[in-house]
Design an enzyme around this catalytic site. Structure first.
Site, short mmCIF file in Angstrom:
data_model
loop_
_atom_site.label_atom_id
_atom_site.label_comp_id
_atom_site.label_asym_id
_atom_site.label_seq_id
_atom_site.Cartn_x
_atom_site.Cartn_y
_atom_site.Cartn_z
N ALA A 54 -23.94 64.81 37.28
CA ALA A 54 -24.07 63.41 37.69
C ALA A 54 -22.83 62.95 38.46
O ALA A 54 -22.93 62.24 39.46
CB ALA A 54 -24.30 62.52 36.47
N GLU A 79 -18.00 71.74 43.00
CA GLU A 79 -17.89 71.60 44.45
C GLU A 79 -19.13 72.16 45.14
O GLU A 79 -19.55 71.66 46.19
CB GLU A 79 -16.62 72.29 44.94
CG GLU A 79 -15.34 71.74 44.31
CD GLU A 79 -15.01 72.40 42.98
OE1 GLU A 79 -14.00 72.04 42.38
OE2 GLU A 79 -15.78 73.29 42.53
N LYS A 135 -15.28 55.89 37.81
CA LYS A 135 -16.71 56.01 37.49
C LYS A 135 -16.96 55.51 36.06
O LYS A 135 -16.29 55.93 35.12
CB LYS A 135 -17.15 57.47 37.64
CG LYS A 135 -17.09 57.98 39.07
CD LYS A 135 -17.36 59.47 39.17
CE LYS A 135 -16.15 60.27 38.76
NZ LYS A 135 -16.32 61.72 39.00
N ASP A 152 -20.84 64.79 40.23
CA ASP A 152 -20.86 65.42 41.55
C ASP A 152 -21.88 64.74 42.45
O ASP A 152 -21.65 64.57 43.66
CB ASP A 152 -21.18 66.91 41.43
CG ASP A 152 -20.21 67.64 40.52
OD1 ASP A 152 -19.01 67.30 40.55
OD2 ASP A 152 -20.65 68.53 39.77
#
Length: 317
Positions: A261, A37, A229, A263
């Protein structure tokens, strides 16, 4: 507060400087900031979006370093508490010439893991337009899970959209069964749910991106879209109304480090949504920042400024 809010555990990472050497053998390490985060917060701030990062650190050199990094990158840390006497988490990361690096965490009993629901009193949702949550913070401790659920409920009540990334960390959970049960329950309250393909397979027992998307759309309480993803292949998206599409990824000359990647992908998606882009356009940006991320060491070193992002699109139009 900023237009984006996120909650997580900030950490320091020491990355080995010798390639393809195991962590016990490596002698030289370079220090970076880390935490899923935190990566998103820094990436968003680099693109000019006001961000508030909610967490806790210890009153130690690592905590001081992380506050300095956040402030340098323009992330507001007023809601990041200092918990005296508790350590700030860190981890070691292998450097590899291909594949995913090995990591070793030192985060048990960290300041962030002692975050309590009452600590949310420092959080003001007045200006928040979107929040980014992930399964990592919820896995740190029972009190962190309680704080996560309280914050998520407040966001839903205030009709603030939530992007949810499962970010599976099996070592933080008591069992795989518990990880799957809790993570899927948390996903029900994500507006945009964004598992990686292998994460989705683990969490649902299904193999195909569309089947995974359908699982989360069916169970979702506030879910509008699911994005799966696909790594270098891009991303598959399916919306609540049945529309679906795949946005291809970008080819990169060399992969240096894959950590961060996902994030970076979140940074592209969230920034695009906040700027009013269509979901396909936001996912194109997400793929671009993910591609930039894998070409740099460190978990967030490759995240671009606005100018660097524009230059990337000009080179890859």
């Amino acid at each position: 507060m900023g237009e984006l809010l996120t909650i997580g555990e900030p950490m320091v990472v020491f990355e080995a400087q010798e390639s393809d050497v195991d962590l016990a053998t490596a002698q030289q390490f370079q220090k970076f900031s880390a935490g899923a985060e935190l990566n998103v917060a820094i990436g968003m701030a680099r693109l000019g979006h006001p961000v508030d990062y909610v967490s806790a650190v210890g009153d130690d050199p690592f905590g001081v370093y992380l506050r300095r990094i956040l402030r340098t990158d323009g992330v507001a840390d007023a809601a990041m508490l200092t918990k005296p006497g508790l350590p700030t988490g860190f981890y070691l990361k292998q450097r590899v010439s291909h594949g995913d690096p090995a990591v070793a965490y030192f985060r048990q009993g960290s300041a962030a893991s002692h975050y309590q629901p009452a600590d949310l009193a420092t959080v003001n949702l007045a200006d928040v337009r979107l929040a980014h949550l992930s399964g990592i913070f919820a896995a740190l401790s029972p009190n962190c899970l309680a704080a996560y659920r309280q914050l998520n409920a407040d966001l839903v009540y205030n009709r603030i959209p939530v992007t949810f990334d499962p970010n599976l960390r099996p070592t933080l959970w008591s069992s795989t069964t518990e990880m799957i049960r809790v993570t899927n329950d948390l996903a029900r309250y994500g507006t945009f749910v964004m598992p990686g393909l292998s994460e989705g397979q683990t969490l649902t027992g299904l193999q195909e991106p569309e089947a995974i998307a359908d699982f989360y759309l069916r169970q979702g309480v506030t879910t509008r879209a699911v994005i799966v993803k696909l790594g270098a292949q891009g991303a598959f998206a399916k919306l609540k109304d049945g529309r679906q599409f795949t946005v291809p990824g970008f080819t990169v000359p060399r992969v240096i480090d894959t950590v961060g990647a996902g994030d970076g992908f979140a940074v592209g998606l969230i920034s695009g949504l906040l700027e009013g882009q269509s979901l396909p356009a936001a996912l194109k940006r997400a793929n671009a920042i993910g591609a930039l991320a894998v070409q740099s060491p460190g978990d967030n070193d490759g995240y671009p400024t606005r100018q660097q992002l524009d230059q990337f699109f000009k080179r890859n139009h």
